[in-house]
Design a protein around this motif. Structure first.
Motif, short mmCIF file in Angstrom:
data_model
loop_
_atom_site.label_atom_id
_atom_site.label_comp_id
_atom_site.label_asym_id
_atom_site.label_seq_id
_atom_site.Cartn_x
_atom_site.Cartn_y
_atom_site.Cartn_z
N VAL A 8 -53.31 7.44 68.10
CA VAL A 8 -53.42 6.29 69.00
C VAL A 8 -52.03 5.79 69.41
N LYS A 9 -51.10 5.78 68.47
CA LYS A 9 -49.76 5.26 68.75
C LYS A 9 -48.81 6.32 69.30
N ASP A 10 -48.98 7.58 68.87
CA ASP A 10 -48.01 8.62 69.20
C ASP A 10 -48.40 9.47 70.40
N LEU A 11 -49.62 9.29 70.87
CA LEU A 11 -50.08 10.00 72.07
C LEU A 11 -50.64 8.99 73.06
N THR A 12 -50.62 9.36 74.31
CA THR A 12 -51.21 8.49 75.32
C THR A 12 -52.25 9.27 76.12
N PRO A 13 -53.43 8.71 76.37
CA PRO A 13 -54.45 9.41 77.16
C PRO A 13 -53.96 9.63 78.59
N VAL A 14 -54.18 10.83 79.09
CA VAL A 14 -53.79 11.17 80.46
C VAL A 14 -55.01 11.27 81.35
N ALA A 15 -55.92 12.15 80.99
CA ALA A 15 -57.12 12.35 81.80
C ALA A 15 -58.19 13.04 80.98
N SER A 16 -59.39 12.55 81.04
CA SER A 16 -60.49 13.28 80.42
C SER A 16 -60.79 14.50 81.28
N ALA A 17 -61.44 15.48 80.68
CA ALA A 17 -61.77 16.69 81.42
C ALA A 17 -63.28 16.91 81.48
N ALA A 18 -63.94 16.80 80.33
CA ALA A 18 -65.37 17.11 80.31
C ALA A 18 -66.07 16.45 79.15
N ARG A 19 -67.29 16.05 79.40
CA ARG A 19 -68.18 15.67 78.30
C ARG A 19 -68.83 16.95 77.82
N VAL A 20 -68.64 17.25 76.55
CA VAL A 20 -69.12 18.52 76.00
C VAL A 20 -70.36 18.27 75.16
N LEU A 21 -71.45 18.89 75.54
CA LEU A 21 -72.70 18.80 74.81
C LEU A 21 -72.71 19.85 73.70
N VAL A 22 -73.55 19.65 72.71
CA VAL A 22 -73.74 20.68 71.69
C VAL A 22 -75.21 21.11 71.70
N TYR A 23 -75.42 22.38 71.45
CA TYR A 23 -76.74 23.00 71.56
C TYR A 23 -77.12 23.61 70.21
N LEU A 24 -78.25 23.20 69.69
CA LEU A 24 -78.71 23.72 68.41
C LEU A 24 -79.26 25.13 68.59
N MET A 25 -78.59 26.10 67.98
CA MET A 25 -78.98 27.50 68.09
C MET A 25 -79.21 28.10 66.71
N ALA A 26 -80.16 29.04 66.65
CA ALA A 26 -80.44 29.76 65.41
C ALA A 26 -80.19 31.24 65.62
N ARG A 27 -79.95 31.95 64.52
CA ARG A 27 -79.78 33.41 64.64
C ARG A 27 -81.10 34.01 65.14
N PRO A 28 -81.01 35.12 65.88
CA PRO A 28 -82.23 35.67 66.51
C PRO A 28 -83.29 36.12 65.52
N THR A 29 -82.87 36.46 64.28
CA THR A 29 -83.84 36.97 63.31
C THR A 29 -84.43 35.88 62.41
N LEU A 30 -83.99 34.63 62.60
CA LEU A 30 -84.55 33.55 61.79
C LEU A 30 -85.95 33.25 62.30
N GLU A 31 -86.91 33.22 61.40
CA GLU A 31 -88.32 33.12 61.79
C GLU A 31 -88.74 31.67 62.02
N VAL A 32 -88.10 31.05 63.01
CA VAL A 32 -88.50 29.71 63.45
C VAL A 32 -88.51 29.72 64.97
N LYS A 33 -89.42 28.96 65.56
CA LYS A 33 -89.55 28.93 67.01
C LYS A 33 -89.05 27.63 67.63
N ASN A 34 -88.91 26.59 66.81
CA ASN A 34 -88.51 25.29 67.34
C ASN A 34 -87.83 24.47 66.25
N VAL A 35 -87.42 23.27 66.61
CA VAL A 35 -86.71 22.41 65.66
C VAL A 35 -87.61 22.04 64.48
N GLN A 36 -88.85 21.73 64.76
CA GLN A 36 -89.76 21.32 63.70
C GLN A 36 -89.89 22.42 62.64
#
Length: 328
Positions: free
Chosen positions: A118-146
């Motif tokens: 906060v003290k040693d750097l100054t904000p210049v410009a934001s670039a992007a809001r980055v979302l995160v996506y919940l992913m599972a390995r293809p062989t994991l035997e689940v079809k959804n979050v539940q």
């Protein structure tokens, strides 16, 4: 001494002259800048979201400024290594940092840092809001979050989840998921999102929160895309629900990536950089590319960008304290 005495007048004249000289020097610096190449230090490895965003913006920025903009990767410590390098660089506008917001909003809650972001750097410009996506390995035997949650609860400690490193937004998203569901799984930190994605596809870990770099693999069936860790769906996957929609109310693991400069960088230079970066973010090509990366272009003023970092610090600090997250 009365402020109207003759002796006061020379002091006031000298002060006015000094301010005028300072203003002239600052204006001259802004007009002369830049007269040599710029460097953007990225706090994460090549191939990750931060690296891709840095290179996406740096190329047109070089054209706008009339000087080369060189991207250099210095990964480690969730962005602290790169952050320290920039914080200790000359405040002349020639060395910038591209980092996830975690360096400001997360790292101070996790460890004693060698610099104060906060003290040693100054904000210049934001670039992007980055979302995160919940992913599972293809062989994991689940079809959804539940089904993922049910499997994890029936097999405590059996599943592993990867992240871009301790304290990264994917790590915090994983802990938020555990906190809201009561599931117990084992965290495996990596030095960036790209190696975590590779191990997910290879079956070495069971699931992870992807910051957008694995979306092409999800489309190709090399990972299972289960949900979006944001408060709104991704336009790229309108049929994929958010975790909020499937019952994890208020789940929001978004973070903001952006550019910082050493504290003390001339305001005129900050303004120039902010103006040019925002112009770039508003171009159709860059907006579309950031969308394809799974994020959202987010032009803000330096003050707005700084406030967003402070707001995120409160939000992520709460989960860090609740889950007793450390960098060990």
């Amino acid at each position: 001494m009365n402020r109207h005495t003759p002796l006061a007048r020379p002091w006031r004249l000298a002060a006015a002259t000094a301010l005028l000289t300072l203003g002239t020097a600052t204006s001259a610096l802004a007009q002369a800048w830049p007269d040599k190449p710029l460097k953007v230090i990225v706090g994460f490895p090549p191939g990750g979201a931060a690296d891709q965003i840095a290179r996406l913006v740096s190329t047109p920025l070089a054209t706008a400024l009339g000087q080369p903009v060189v991207v250099e990767n210095r990964a480690g410590a969730n962005g602290n290594i790169a952050g320290e390098a920039v914080a200790k660089s000359p405040a002349d506008g020639y060395t910038l940092l591209l980092s996830s917001g975690g360096m400001v909003s997360v790292n101070p809650h996790l460890s004693r840092m060698s610099f104060d972001p906060v003290k040693d750097l100054t904000p210049v410009a934001s670039a992007a809001r980055v979302l995160v996506y919940l992913m599972a390995r293809p062989t994991l035997e689940v079809k959804n979050v539940q089904e993922l949650i049910a499997f994890a609860k029936a097999n405590p400690g059996k599943l592993t989840y990867g992240s871009a490193g301790n304290g990264s937004s994917p790590h915090l998203a994983g802990e938020m998921l555990k906190a809201q569901t009561g599931m117990f799984t084992v965290h495996v930190p990596y030095r960036g999102a790209a190696p975590a994605l590779n191990d997910l596809m290879g079956g070495q870990i069971d699931y992870y929160f992807d910051p957008g770099i694995g979306l092409a693999n999800a489309r190709a069936g090399r990972t299972k895309l289960l949900a979006v860790g944001s408060l709104k769906r991704s336009p790229l996957f309108p049929d994929v629900p958010t975790l909020d929609e499937v019952g994890l109310k208020g789940f929001d693991a978004d973070t903001v990536f952006g550019f910082y400069a050493p504290a003390g960088t001339p305001p005129a230079v900050i303004t120039k950089l902010n103006t040019e970066v925002n112009k770039i973010l508003n171009t159709a090509a860059v907006k579309d590319r950031i969308t394809q990366l799974g994020g959202e272009a987010l032009p803000l003023t330096p003050a707005e960008f700084g406030k967003r970092g402070m707001d995120d610090s409160q939000r992520f600090g709460a989960i860090i304290r609740e889950r007793k997250i450390t960098i060990d």
